[in-house]
Motif scaffolding. Structure first.
Motif, PDB file in Angstrom:
ATOM      1  N   SER A 139       9.586 -22.999 -27.886  1.00  0.00           N
ATOM      2  CA  SER A 139       8.804 -24.237 -27.909  1.00  0.00           C
ATOM      3  C   SER A 139       7.398 -24.018 -27.363  1.00  0.00           C
ATOM      4  O   SER A 139       7.056 -22.953 -26.859  1.00  0.00           O
ATOM      5  CB  SER A 139       9.515 -25.307 -27.067  1.00  0.00           C
ATOM      6  OG  SER A 139       9.333 -25.025 -25.682  1.00  0.00           O
ATOM      7  N   GLU A 140       6.601 -25.072 -27.453  1.00  0.00           N
ATOM      8  CA  GLU A 140       5.249 -25.036 -26.887  1.00  0.00           C
ATOM      9  C   GLU A 140       5.273 -24.828 -25.373  1.00  0.00           C
ATOM     10  O   GLU A 140       4.298 -24.362 -24.777  1.00  0.00           O
ATOM     11  CB  GLU A 140       4.517 -26.347 -27.207  1.00  0.00           C
ATOM     12  CG  GLU A 140       3.991 -26.422 -28.623  1.00  0.00           C
ATOM     13  CD  GLU A 140       2.883 -25.397 -28.875  1.00  0.00           C
ATOM     14  OE1 GLU A 140       1.853 -25.434 -28.166  1.00  0.00           O
ATOM     15  OE2 GLU A 140       3.053 -24.543 -29.755  1.00  0.00           O
ATOM     16  N   ARG A 176       4.094 -21.641 -23.452  1.00  0.00           N
ATOM     17  CA  ARG A 176       2.676 -21.338 -23.195  1.00  0.00           C
ATOM     18  C   ARG A 176       2.287 -21.694 -21.761  1.00  0.00           C
ATOM     19  O   ARG A 176       1.197 -21.359 -21.309  1.00  0.00           O
ATOM     20  CB  ARG A 176       1.796 -22.093 -24.185  1.00  0.00           C
ATOM     21  CG  ARG A 176       1.959 -21.614 -25.629  1.00  0.00           C
ATOM     22  CD  ARG A 176       1.236 -22.528 -26.597  1.00  0.00           C
ATOM     23  NE  ARG A 176      -0.159 -22.739 -26.216  1.00  0.00           N
ATOM     24  CZ  ARG A 176      -0.892 -23.775 -26.617  1.00  0.00           C
ATOM     25  NH1 ARG A 176      -0.343 -24.693 -27.411  1.00  0.00           N
ATOM     26  NH2 ARG A 176      -2.155 -23.894 -26.250  1.00  0.00           N
ATOM     27  N   SER A 193       4.938 -14.433 -27.277  1.00  0.00           N
ATOM     28  CA  SER A 193       4.693 -14.371 -28.720  1.00  0.00           C
ATOM     29  C   SER A 193       5.554 -13.329 -29.426  1.00  0.00           C
ATOM     30  O   SER A 193       5.729 -13.392 -30.641  1.00  0.00           O
ATOM     31  CB  SER A 193       3.214 -14.064 -28.992  1.00  0.00           C
ATOM     32  OG  SER A 193       2.879 -12.758 -28.533  1.00  0.00           O
TER      33      SER A 193
END
Length: 346
Positions: A257-258, A261, A327
């Motif tokens: 998911s985001e 980050r 990533s």
């Protein structure tokens, strides 16, 4: 001497030992692919360690690494423990947890004579340590069957100290790395720098092979580290979505998911700084707090919150360990990932 010839491996790719999210299956897959698979032992009982080592020996003839913490267990401080439980009390009420019923416990054990006894049965090719090194007699036990010794350095001073103690190679752990900081000569987090700042400094300061760790997630990262003098790589986060990892469903979801980050160094889960994905408890109590007891005693009080929340599909009280660069996380076999990383060695 190359890292490959030192450790008896084909590829200078080390799978980072990640306690709590992997066991023998990941180590076997990476070793069979030509890298160095690692078994984290900090959270294993002696019997569980023996079982995992037997599985590795049964499924690969290649070298593998066993990893231990080497902290000094702290004395329980009742006042500090009570303060930590008070800080967590609103969450206990929210989840209907009886704080008085939660047992105290360490959660993680350092390298010991009993662990050395088990290792002697299996004679692993590599033994690695986090938080410095164990006592001289325990280190001698690990060397007695010919094991090569690795340990993490987060500063040039730590690297020089490790070299003086006679380790065979040094893992330069950059600030980007997921999980626990290997910091051991001080507890000053302002000394912690990124991998590509730390790596060349350590390479210049010591004569040993230096292994880059932190933020390396693909072949291009491997190639960049090699140009800065790395003899090899230690990669952890990128392996967390592999089928051989035991990463929980909530942890896998967070990595995809985001949220991945947003990571922070936090001491809330164990009492010692470790990098994980920011979640509710980190936002509300941390990330660095004076409330948790000394490592690893903070673990016990937060464990029931984690269990209750995870049973409802939430990772808001879980240590979602991750480096700054998620990533490279993909749901592919660990052997395939190892070979893809090694493409950066060309």
């Amino acid at each position: 001497m190359t890292l490959q010839s030192l450790l008896g491996i084909e590829l200078p790719i080390i799978q980072a030992p990640m306690a709590g999210v992997q066991g023998s299956a990941l180590a076997i897959a990476v070793s069979n692919a030509g890298g160095l698979g690692s078994l984290p032992c900090a959270m294993l009982t002696i019997d569980a360690m023996r079982k995992e080592l037997a599985a590795i020996k049964e499924n690969t003839g290649k070298p593998f690494n066993v990893n231990f913490f080497c902290h000094t267990p702290p004395a329980v401080n009742a006042e500090r423990e009570a303060g930590w439980r008070t800080a967590l009390s609103p969450y206990y009420r929210e989840y209907g947890i009886d704080a008085d019923a939660i047992p105290a416990g360490p959660g993680r054990a350092p390298f010991s004579a009993e662990a050395a006894d088990v290792l002697e049965e299996f004679k692993p090719a590599v033994v690695s340590f986090h938080f410095g090194l164990p006592s001289a007699d325990l280190l001698a036990r690990a060397r007695s069957w010919g094991a090569k010794i690795l340990s993490s350095a987060t500063t040039v001073e730590e690297a020089r100290w490790l070299e003086a103690q006679g380790v065979d190679a040094i893992i330069a752990q950059g600030l980007e790395a997921g999980g626990h900081r290997g910091i051991f000569l001080s507890d000053d987090l302002t000394t912690q720098v990124g991998t590509f700042a730390l790596l060349p400094q350590i390479v210049r300061a010591v004569k040993l092979p230096v292994i880059a760790a932190g933020g390396i997630a693909d072949a291009k990262g491997v190639a960049a580290a090699m140009k800065l003098g790395a003899a090899g790589m230690q990669v952890g986060t990128a392996y967390l979505l592999c089928p051989e990892a035991m990463t929980s469903a909530v942890h896998r979801a967070a990595l995809k998911s985001e949220a991945a980050r947003h990571t922070a160094l936090t001491n809330l889960f164990t009492g010692r700084p470790a990098r994980g994905i920011v979640n509710r408890i980190i936002r509300e109590l941390g990330p660095i707090s004076a409330a948790p007891p000394a490592f690893p005693l903070a673990t016990a009080a937060i464990a029931p919150l984690r269990a209750k929340a995870e049973s409802e599909g939430s990772g808001e009280f879980s240590p979602l360990w991750s480096g700054q660069n998620a990533s490279g996380c993909r749901e592919i076999p660990a052997a395939e990932l190892t070979r893809e990383l090694a493409a950066g060695l060309q």
